[in-house]
Design an enzyme around this catalytic site. Structure first.
Site, PDB file in Angstrom:
ATOM      1  CG  HIS A 227      29.498 -26.219  29.977  1.00 22.90           C
ATOM      2  ND1 HIS A 227      29.080 -24.979  30.358  1.00 22.90           N
ATOM      3  CD2 HIS A 227      30.621 -26.056  29.247  1.00 22.90           C
ATOM      4  CE1 HIS A 227      29.941 -24.093  29.894  1.00 22.90           C
ATOM      5  NE2 HIS A 227      30.878 -24.718  29.217  1.00 22.90           N
TER       6      HIS A 227
ATOM      7  CG  ASN B  19       4.396 -57.578  29.065  1.00 18.13           C
ATOM      8  OD1 ASN B  19       3.327 -57.121  29.458  1.00 18.13           O
ATOM      9  ND2 ASN B  19       4.563 -58.074  27.868  1.00 18.13           N
TER      10      ASN B  19
ATOM     11  CD  GLU C 157      26.136 -24.792  32.390  1.00 19.50           C
ATOM     12  OE1 GLU C 157      26.242 -25.208  31.253  1.00 19.50           O
ATOM     13  OE2 GLU C 157      26.577 -23.685  32.745  1.00 19.50           O
TER      14      GLU C 157
END
Lengths: 679, 154
Positions: free
Chosen positions: A47, A413, A69
């Site tokens: 918002h 990794n 929203e």
């Protein structure tokens, strides 16, 4: 037109923060789809982004957040279930928003197309909302006699029940605004905010965005869960101006009225998602709680350059104070010395404050990792549990800015080459879900960051073979190496190529880059590994890069500074106490064998002849991690606060010198890099 | 370049002595000239790097210019100076035997360095200025300081 330029920086900074919150909260939501407080957090962030971007005129961002929203609201109302598909879509939204914000930052015309996402969001909103309607209707029909006029969905009922179990109550608050109220949306927002502070708003009629658009006459209803009394709630609401009336009623659940127990119904609109979840399920835990994020004091944003300048000035002040001290002592000016003592206290405090201001929790870097781990492990079809600890550990801002990339490298990794596939893990009798721990903690004047995995580890023999093949070391050298030394070969430049990566459990992708980066920050990196048990990369970083306590020592006519953080103790020995083991000089200290470093030799100090004296020798016992050494010096001058200065680009290659500092008499003294000195 | 704005063909040079020979650098590269101060030796550096000095709170490396150019050494005297030059954002001090003057010389009077096959490696020179019967050797500071080819540990 409003000049928005001056707000640009603020907009970018805040958007990035909110996007970060979104990322981590959506992750939380994925693990705990029913968690309403997480949902509200997500909603709030989305918002805010929507509001800010609309104000700034970035309509693409505003549009996308708006659609997002809508979905979030449906989730919050329980009309949608946070399925895999939805979570993924929200993640994609967040990614797109990130790109959009970055394109705003780099001033590029955005070429990012958010249309497909908007369509997808709309479809989700419609499709799922339809599915959930019957359930909602059912919920209402069960409660014909309920006094509450608000329809509750199953999820909301569940939340209310849960709250009751925790001793909280659900209230229905009917708020009426005063007639002629001008800013209805603002008032309603203030009501929501006030209620959020004392409890948790789980529903409002009309919905929040309708309230914002002022799509209501003068009254609206809110369902709030709170531990407070009804009067307190009423009082809170009434304390907001232009509120005419606030009626607080206890919220009555359908089965409260009828005495029936409703079997919890869960909405399962998409079966196929459950199967999707089986491949690449990711659990990401962080030890943050939502409440912690909500805690925010008053703060000011400051340009980091200004802080740097401030720090430099404080540094100058410290140097000048030291000079004054010297003058006071040489000329035996008691008054001056006393005044300086007081000044000393102030500068010490000042310095501590400035340093503290520059410190930021390492969590700022860590919080983007859960998302990365999730995505990567999903791509690779691995199950990985990322555990983050000590994210509140603070580090200097300059270090924080630089540490991200090396950590990404190490984590990638571990995910890519460390952790095995689930079936492979099961064959080895391990938990199919791999575990990566990212741990930060203080250790003396250092911060330790560790990346640990319980994957397949690094095979020292293969590393040796590869290093010999690549001509990095000779066969003889390889044979003489123990496993630990061999594993460290991965840090050699030129060790890492794609071919090595797949053969040798893959470590080595740019490990030399990681090492360089960390060393440029004044830190060290080390690795421990056990085949089939996992690997542990340990990064040691200095807490601050600017002002430290040091011991000044003298060798021949030269003065050197040893950082106090790495000093254990200082001792006096007789030359005869020095023994030789395998041609290396050592001393025995409390039963421990400690190698000796003669500073005069290591630093090629001209005309020093302390080797042959029969007098007592001064030894400074230093340590880096578990490693200890004794440094022989001619004299100890004393402990002093020093400001670390760089030696500059021209002299950057000297390993055993960490930097320089300016002494009270204006002379330059070099700071020893204990790590390189004792290795 | 600044000097070109008012006299396109003239260059201002800071002239200094190394032994008996006269050398010079463009005044635009010179930050300041200092008397000799305490120099802190830095271990593991090439021998022409004399050490570091404190210049109003900053630590600067100092080069022994004569050693760098392979010229015979001399003891420090009252006239010995450190010329602080700035090359590619890098400030460095250079020890010289004496600073004589600042002079303006016409670009026309500067020859390419291969004219003199002297004791100094040609790459360290950027030209030779002729003025009356004097020869001013213009130094190529980029090469001398070795920007980009950072000091390797000995």
């Amino acid at each position: 037109m409003m000049d928005t330029n001056q707000y640009m920086g603020m907009f970018l900074e805040e958007s990035r923060e909110h996007l970060q919150t979104l990322n981590s909260c959506v992750l939380d939501l994925e693990n705990d789809p029913e968690n309403l407080s997480v949902l509200s957090e997500i909603f709030r962030s989305a918002h805010t982004i929507k509001g800010m971007s609309a104000t700034m005129g970035f309509t693409t961002i505003a549009e996308l957040t708006h659609e997002m929203e809508n979905i979030l609201d449906l989730l919050r109302k329980g009309q949608l279930k946070a399925s895999h598909d939805i979570i993924d879509t929200i993640f994609r939204c967040v990614d797109t928003l990130e790109q959009l914000v970055e394109s705003v930052a780099s001033n590029n015309e955005s070429s990012i197309d958010s249309k497909p996402l908007i369509i997808k969001l709309k479809a989700l909103a419609k499709g799922e909302a339809v599915l959930s309607t019957p359930v909602k209707a059912e919920a209402v029909s069960i409660a014909p006699g309920a006094s509450s006029s608000i329809e509750l969905s199953d999820t909301e009922i569940a939340v209310i029940k849960k709250a009751r179990d925790q001793g909280m109550q659900a209230y229905e608050v009917q708020v009426s605004l005063r007639e002629g109220c001008l800013l209805k949306s603002a008032r309603s927002y203030m009501v929501m905010n006030a209620l959020d502070e004392i409890g948790e708003v789980i529903k409002s009629i009309p919905a929040v965005e309708e309230l914002e658009k002022e799509n209501f006459s003068l009254s609206f209803q809110v369902i709030v869960i709170s531990g407070s009394e009804a009067e307190k709630i009423q009082h809170t609401v009434l304390s907001i101006s232009e509120i005419d009336q606030a009626v607080v009623l206890p919220c009555i659940l359908p089965n409260d009225a009828t005495g029936e127990i409703i079997a919890p119904k869960s909405i399962e609109p998409m079966k196929k998602d459950d199967e999707a979840e089986k491949n690449g399920n990711v659990l990401v835990h962080t030890q943050t709680t939502v409440e912690k994020k909500n805690k925010s004091g008053q703060s000011v944003r400051v340009d980091i350059d200004k802080l740097d300048t401030l720090l430099n000035l404080v540094g100058e002040l410290v140097i000048n104070k030291t000079r004054l001290e010297q003058i006071g002592l040489t000329h035996k000016l008691t008054d001056l010395v006393e005044t300086i003592e007081q000044m000393d206290r102030v500068t010490t405090d000042l310095q501590a404050v400035v340093m503290k201001v520059r410190m930021v929790p390492v969590g700022q870097v860590f919080n983007r990792f859960p998302r990365m781990v999730r995505d990567l492990s999903r791509d690779l079809n691995k199950e990985i549990n990322l555990i983050i600890q000590g994210e509140e550990t603070e580090l200097d801002r300059t270090v924080i800015d630089e540490i991200g990339d090396p950590l990404v490298h190490l984590l990638r990794n571990s995910i890519d080459h460390g952790i095995e596939h689930p079936n492979e893990r099961e064959e080895k009798g391990k938990n199919p879900i791999g575990e990566i721990r990212l741990i930060a903690r203080h250790e003396g004047n250092n911060v330790i960051i560790m990346v640990e995995d319980d994957g397949k580890g690094i095979n020292a023999d293969i590393i040796k073979r590869k290093a010999v093949e690549k001509g990095l070391i000779s066969q003889g050298e390889a044979d003489a190496m123990d496993a630990n030394e061999a594993v460290r070969l991965v840090f050699l430049p030129g060790f890492s190529t794609a071919a090595v990566v797949t053969d040798v459990s893959g470590r080595g992708v740019g490990m030399d880059a990681v090492k360089n980066k960390i060393e440029s920050l004044g830190g060290m990196v080390d690795v421990e590994t056990k085949v089939n048990e996992g690997s542990k990369f340990k990064i040691r970083l200095p807490l601050t890069l600017a002002i430290i306590q040091a011991l000044l020592v003298k060798v021949s006519e030269e003065i050197y500074a040893i950082p106090l953080g790495s000093i254990d103790s200082t001792i006096n020995i007789m030359p005869s106490d020095i023994k030789t083991v395998q041609n290396k000089e050592v001393i025995l200290l409390r039963g421990q064998i400690i190698p000796i470093v003669r500073l005069a030799d290591v630093l090629n100090i001209p005309d020093s002849d302390n080797q042959h004296t029969e007098e007592e020798l001064f030894v400074v016992i230093v340590h880096i991690g578990e490693q200890r050494a004794g440094i022989i010096v001619d004299n100890l001058i004393g402990q002093q606060e020093i400001v670390i200065k760089s030696l500059g680009k021209l002299l950057a290659g000297i390993k055993i010198i960490a930097g320089a500092t300016i002494l009270g008499n204006g002379q330059v003294a070099l700071i020893l890099d204990i790590g390189s000195l004792i290795q | 370049m600044l000097e070109k704005s008012y006299a396109s063909s003239e260059v201002q040079l800071v002239v200094f002595k190394l032994g008996k020979e006269e050398y010079s650098v463009s005044i635009l590269q010179v930050q300041e000239i200092k008397r000799i101060t305490d120099i802190t030796r830095v271990p593991h550096t090439p021998d022409y790097i004399k050490g570091v000095i404190n210049l109003r709170g900053s630590v600067l490396p100092v080069i022994d210019l004569k050693k760098r150019l392979n010229l015979p050494q001399q003891v420090l005297t009252e006239d010995t100076r450190i010329i602080i030059v700035k090359v590619d954002e890098l400030s460095v001090g250079m020890i010289v035997d004496a600073v004589s003057e600042v002079m303006t010389i016409d670009q026309e009077n500067i020859d390419s360095p291969d004219v003199v096959a002297g004791s100094v490696a040609a790459s360290y020179l950027s030209g030779v200025g002729k003025l009356d019967n004097r020869l001013l050797i213009l130094l190529n500071l980029e090469e001398i300081i070795g920007v980009g080819q950072e000091t390797k540990v000995v």
